[in-house]
Scaffold this motif. Structure first.
Motif, mmCIF file in Angstrom:
data_model
loop_
_atom_site.group_PDB
_atom_site.id
_atom_site.type_symbol
_atom_site.label_atom_id
_atom_site.label_comp_id
_atom_site.label_asym_id
_atom_site.label_seq_id
_atom_site.Cartn_x
_atom_site.Cartn_y
_atom_site.Cartn_z
ATOM 1 N N ASN A 12 0.818 -1.212 0.000
ATOM 2 C CA ASN A 12 0.000 0.000 0.000
ATOM 3 C C ASN A 12 0.850 1.261 0.000
ATOM 4 N N GLN A 13 2.095 1.127 0.423
ATOM 5 C CA GLN A 13 3.000 2.277 0.414
ATOM 6 C C GLN A 13 3.440 2.640 -0.998
ATOM 7 N N TYR A 14 3.308 1.690 -1.918
ATOM 8 C CA TYR A 14 3.898 1.866 -3.231
ATOM 9 C C TYR A 14 2.914 1.849 -4.400
ATOM 10 N N ILE A 15 1.769 1.187 -4.249
ATOM 11 C CA ILE A 15 0.887 0.973 -5.381
ATOM 12 C C ILE A 15 -0.573 0.929 -4.930
ATOM 13 N N THR A 16 -1.447 1.541 -5.719
ATOM 14 C CA THR A 16 -2.888 1.441 -5.488
ATOM 15 C C THR A 16 -3.551 1.060 -6.812
ATOM 16 N N GLN B 8 -4.623 -0.607 -15.926
ATOM 17 C CA GLN B 8 -4.737 0.815 -16.249
ATOM 18 C C GLN B 8 -5.184 1.650 -15.061
ATOM 19 N N SER B 9 -5.729 0.989 -14.031
ATOM 20 C CA SER B 9 -6.142 1.712 -12.822
ATOM 21 C C SER B 9 -5.000 1.879 -11.821
ATOM 22 N N VAL B 10 -3.873 1.217 -12.073
ATOM 23 C CA VAL B 10 -2.761 1.226 -11.119
ATOM 24 C C VAL B 10 -2.135 2.619 -11.037
#
Length: 207
Positions: A35-39, A193-195
């Motif tokens: 969660n610190q790096y990617i959503t 594509q939502s990343v």
């Protein structure tokens, strides 16, 4: 003497309380480290599972069914690598063999044994970071288990859609994947594509 003793006790209690607070924060970060790096925005039927260090090279988390909380999509051997029989997941990698052309990712060497690519890597447009999608087959059983258990051919492997994200100047890369029996290539591309990557996502120092 009493003042010194009381002061020492007060300091000890204060230090203990502070140490406990720091430990909790560390554990929370460890449990949710990606969660610190990617959503990203998951399909409506899925939720995030807990963080697991066995995924990828540097950990990740599986995607689980929202209705049941189950993360296992199909049966597999107890020796099968974690996540190979799941609905999907997200993983962090270190020093994958990635190939670039003018800064754009166009291929990734297979990161695992007992797996194979079922398709050639294809670029995924409209991603925040250069990305490719590929279909992967994972072995779910060993040869001896297949013979002993008389497992049907349609149960021997799982099939996944993987999207790999990488930058040419970074040793860190990511993969997000969905089970191809439950989700389509288009579902996986939409997820990719939502990343959104945080500022430090590709600047992690590995010791």
């Amino acid at each position: 003497m009493k003042k010194v003793s009381l002061s020492f006790i007060a300091l000890y209690v204060l230090f203990s309380l502070c140490s406990c607070g720091i430990q909790e924060t560390t554990n929370q970060l460890a449990d949710n480290s990606l969660n610190q790096y990617i959503t990203y925005n998951l399909p409506d039927t899925l939720i995030n599972g807990s963080h697991n260090r066995e995924l990828g090279y540097l950990g990740g988390n599986l995607f689980c069914l929202k209705d049941t909380g189950g993360c296992v999509a199909e049966k597999a051997s107890t020796s099968t690598p974690y996540g190979w029989n799941s609905y999907g997941g997200v993983e962090m990698y270190y020093k994958l063999n990635c190939k670039f052309d003018n800064g754009q990712l166009f291929d990734v060497s297979l990161p695992w044994n007992h797996s194979m690519y079922l398709s050639k890597a294809q670029p995924v447009d409209r991603c925040e970071v250069s990305a490719v999608i590929v279909q992967v087959s994972h072995d779910l059983y060993t040869a001896s288990e297949i013979d002993a258990k008389d497992i049907g051919n349609d149960k021997l492997t799982s099939t996944m859609w993987y999207v790999f994200f990488a930058k040419e100047n970074s040793d860190i890369s990511y993969a997000i994947f969905l089970n191809a029996d439950s989700f389509s290539k288009e579902d996986t591309i939409s997820l990719a594509q939502s990343v959104i990557f945080k500022d430090n996502a590709f600047n992690i120092e590995i010791k």
